[in-house]
Design an enzyme around this catalytic site. Structure first.
Site, short mmCIF file in Angstrom:
data_model
loop_
_atom_site.label_atom_id
_atom_site.label_comp_id
_atom_site.label_asym_id
_atom_site.label_seq_id
_atom_site.Cartn_x
_atom_site.Cartn_y
_atom_site.Cartn_z
N LYS A 151 26.25 51.43 -14.25
CA LYS A 151 27.59 51.80 -13.83
C LYS A 151 27.58 53.24 -13.29
CE LYS A 151 32.20 51.43 -15.68
NZ LYS A 151 32.73 52.50 -16.53
N ALA A 152 28.29 53.44 -12.18
CA ALA A 152 28.34 54.79 -11.60
C ALA A 152 29.01 55.74 -12.58
CB ALA A 152 29.13 54.75 -10.29
N LYS A 172 37.44 49.49 -7.51
CA LYS A 172 36.57 50.31 -8.36
C LYS A 172 36.43 51.73 -7.84
CE LYS A 172 34.02 46.63 -10.54
NZ LYS A 172 33.97 45.57 -9.52
N GLU A 209 34.63 47.62 4.32
CA GLU A 209 34.80 46.34 3.59
C GLU A 209 36.27 46.18 3.17
OE1 GLU A 209 31.93 45.61 0.29
OE2 GLU A 209 33.69 45.47 -1.01
N TYR A 210 36.86 47.23 2.62
CA TYR A 210 38.28 47.18 2.24
C TYR A 210 39.13 46.85 3.47
CZ TYR A 210 38.05 49.40 -2.45
OH TYR A 210 37.84 49.68 -3.78
N HIS A 259 30.56 51.98 4.18
CA HIS A 259 30.46 50.52 4.21
C HIS A 259 31.59 49.91 3.37
CE1 HIS A 259 29.36 46.82 2.06
NE2 HIS A 259 28.68 46.45 3.14
N ASN A 260 31.79 50.45 2.18
CA ASN A 260 32.81 49.89 1.31
C ASN A 260 34.22 50.13 1.85
OD1 ASN A 260 30.61 49.30 -0.31
ND2 ASN A 260 31.74 49.69 -2.19
N VAL A 315 24.04 41.37 -13.81
CA VAL A 315 23.56 40.34 -12.89
C VAL A 315 22.86 40.90 -11.64
CG1 VAL A 315 25.81 40.04 -11.77
CG2 VAL A 315 24.19 38.14 -11.81
N SER A 357 23.98 46.66 -1.08
CA SER A 357 25.15 45.81 -0.87
C SER A 357 24.76 44.35 -0.70
CB SER A 357 25.91 46.25 0.38
OG SER A 357 26.96 45.33 0.64
N GLY A 387 26.27 41.91 -3.19
CA GLY A 387 26.67 41.16 -4.38
C GLY A 387 25.47 40.49 -5.04
N ARG A 428 56.73 74.37 13.18
CA ARG A 428 55.95 75.23 12.27
C ARG A 428 56.17 76.70 12.59
NH1 ARG A 428 50.50 74.90 12.79
NH2 ARG A 428 50.12 75.55 10.65
N ASN A 444 26.73 52.29 -7.18
CA ASN A 444 27.70 52.83 -6.22
C ASN A 444 28.12 54.24 -6.64
OD1 ASN A 444 28.19 51.05 -4.12
ND2 ASN A 444 29.56 49.78 -5.35
N LYS A 479 26.84 54.02 2.22
CA LYS A 479 27.32 52.87 1.43
C LYS A 479 28.81 53.00 1.15
CE LYS A 479 27.37 49.12 -1.05
NZ LYS A 479 28.24 49.13 -2.13
C1 6PG Z 1 28.85 45.46 -1.99
C2 6PG Z 1 30.23 45.74 -2.53
C3 6PG Z 1 30.19 46.26 -3.92
C4 6PG Z 1 31.57 46.68 -4.41
C5 6PG Z 1 32.28 45.61 -5.08
C6 6PG Z 1 33.58 46.00 -5.77
O1 6PG Z 1 28.57 46.07 -0.98
O2 6PG Z 1 28.11 44.65 -2.53
O3 6PG Z 1 30.82 46.70 -1.72
O4 6PG Z 1 29.31 47.33 -3.96
O5 6PG Z 1 31.47 47.71 -5.29
O6 6PG Z 1 32.49 44.59 -4.18
O7 6PG Z 1 34.44 46.71 -4.99
P1 6PG Z 1 35.97 46.89 -5.42
O8 6PG Z 1 36.07 46.53 -6.87
O9 6PG Z 1 36.28 48.32 -5.19
O10 6PG Z 1 36.74 45.95 -4.56
#
Ligand code: 6PG
Length: 490
Positions: free
Chosen positions: A77-78, A262, A192-193, A188-189, A14, A130, A132, A453, A104, A185
């Protein structure tokens, strides 16, 4: 026949399909290819029907349709698939042609791939994308790095399809050499987490501490989204909380509490350990996903391990106190978020030094300002901070953010303390506060640690009354010798 395609895109999942349609909207002719070629036909007959998009059923056919220098972007896929496609592409490309990896990928893989591809006379770009599905279709944030000579050839197209912020500025700028784009990136992730975990902790305290319904929390998030927390992730959390299942009950309540991942958050944390940078909040966010995945164990433990009851009955029953506590939760989220971004920027600063990149921190904030998953009003403020002082030592030291933390601090401490007293887990709120308190302390208890130590391993220590760099060893027990172990740090 004269080749007429501007770019090829491999990978018709997609994201790939949407990016192709986005490129098409901007006047570019794209040739689409996919490993299983039925997907190409399906795409041309459906989503791409009536567009200028071309199809290819082999790499050879795809390359033959491209203008020079050829630009081939992979959205696959990475990992192994990226290496496999590079191998398939190389024999069909000519010096100066460009391979772009928009997945990624781990930045170290991008480093290796760039060297390899350049050794074949080609150019390489590893770019973060990034946003989605929606972002890919209407404007993602794009973070390209790699062979500098490739940038002038891809700049127009990548900037055209990227998201735009105030005054039409594209959320896409050259990040740096080698894996710099994929590195940014990755951070960024990680952020995001962290953002997602913070929102989940706010939700959990409102749900289990204040006993609020999904509808009530929907309203709180809607309110928060109007202020300094205005962001994509708060916005979707607001909408998620309003979504009903077929039976009319909130869908979110029926979703199993085990998080997937991921790997990009994990990579960020692993890299932070290599560079010695405490991104404690992102680490807690990754580990919280791991804890959530231990569902069966947690269910069993919940019957055995006792703690206080979470319900804040007194506060929940008093409308004024309840609103004040919700405001405190907002403060906890906001202050923790500042810490998380400060840690993310610390990591990028260390990476720039280690990998010899010259990162533009304000530019990165601008790239993240629109299109991507962490997009927010807040990032505009980060850009302002770095524009004011590109050499800012730490984001928390910027006047604006320092003031914001000051205002939020009382509520933040109240929430962390209350959560601890009531046994409501708030690992990201807590670690952010602990880090803030560590970072603002000129003296930490590591003097005792160094003594330990030296006691058991003769690892030596520095003294407060001597210049830095001089190392001492004490014979703590009178039984050890005077020989010290060599001093080195990793
Ligand atoms: C983005 C997201 C994306 C990410 C997925 C899955 O910037 O569009 O960061 O790249 O890979 O959202 O991330 P997880 O499966 O690790 O939550």
């Amino acid at each position: 026949m004269e080749p007429k395609a501007d770019i090829a895109l491999i990978g018709l999942a997609v994201m790939g399909q949407n990016l192709i349609l986005n490129m098409n909207d901007h006047g570019y002719t794209v040739v689409a290819y996919n490993r299983s070629t039925e997907k190409v036909d399906q795409f041309l007959a459906n989503e791409a029907k009536g567009t200028k998009v071309l199809g290819a059923r082999s790499i050879e056919e795809m390359v033959a349709q491209l203008k020079r220098p050829r630009r081939v972007m992979m959205l696959v896929k990475a990992g192994k698939p990226v290496d496999e496609f590079i191998e398939q592409l190389i024999p069909h490309l000519e010096p100066g042609d460009i391979i772009i990896d928009g997945g990624n990928s781990l930045f170290e893989d991008t480093n290796r791939r760039q060297k390899y591809v350049e050794s074949k006379g080609l150019l390489y770009i590893g770019t973060g994308v990034s946003g989605g599905e929606e972002g890919a279709r209407h404007g993602p944030s794009i973070m390209p790095g790699g062979s500098p000579a490739a940038w002038p050839h891809v700049k127009d197209i990548l900037q055209a399809v990227s998201a735009k912020v105030e005054g039409g500025v594209p959320c896409c700028e050259w990040v740096g050499e080698m894996g710099a784009g994929h590195y940014v990136k990755m951070v960024h992730n990680g952020i995001e987490y962290g953002d997602m975990q913070l929102i989940c902790e706010a939700y959990n305290i409102m749900k289990n501490g204040l006993g609020m319904s999904a509808q009530e929390m929907h309203e709180v998030f809607a309110e928060w989204n109007k202020g300094e927390l205005d962001s994509y992730l708060i916005e979707i959390s607001r909408d998620i909380l309003a979504k009903k299942d077929d039976d009319g009950s909130p869908l979110v309540d029926k979703i199993l509490d085990t998080a997937g991942q991921k790997g990009t958050g994990k990579w960020t944390v692993i890299n932070s350990q290599d560079l010695g940078i405490p991104i404690t909040l992102m680490a807690e966010a990754v580990y919280s996903r791991c804890v959530s995945a231990l569902k069966d164990e947690r269910v069993k433990a919940s019957r055995k391990l006792k703690g206080p009851t979470p319900k804040l009955t007194g506060i929940a029953a008093d409308a004024k106190r309840k609103q004040a506590f919700i405001d405190d939760i907002k403060s906890a989220l906001y202050a923790s978020k500042i810490v998380s971004y400060a840690q993310g920027y610390m990591l990028m600063g260390a990476a720039a030094k280690e990998y010899k990149w010259s990162l533009n921190y304000g530019g990165i904030a601008l790239m993240w300002r629109g299109g991507c998953i962490i997009r927010s009003r807040f990032l505009g403020k980060i850009k302002e901070a770095y524009d004011k002082n590109p050499k800012l030592m730490n984001l928390m030291l910027d006047d604006y953010f320092r003031g914001e933390i000051k205002k939020a601090q009382k509520g933040w401490r109240n929430v962390v303390a209350t959560a601890a007293r009531r046994g409501i887990p708030a690992p990201a709120f807590s670690t952010a506060l602990a880090f803030y308190d560590q970072y603002r302390n000129a003296v930490l208890p590591a003097n005792l640690l160094q003594a330990q130590r030296d006691y058991f391993g003769a690892h030596t220590y520095e003294r407060t009354d001597k210049p830095r760099g001089e190392f001492f060893h004490t014979n703590w027990t009178g039984k050890g010798g005077t020989t010290a172990a060599g001093t080195y740090n990793v």
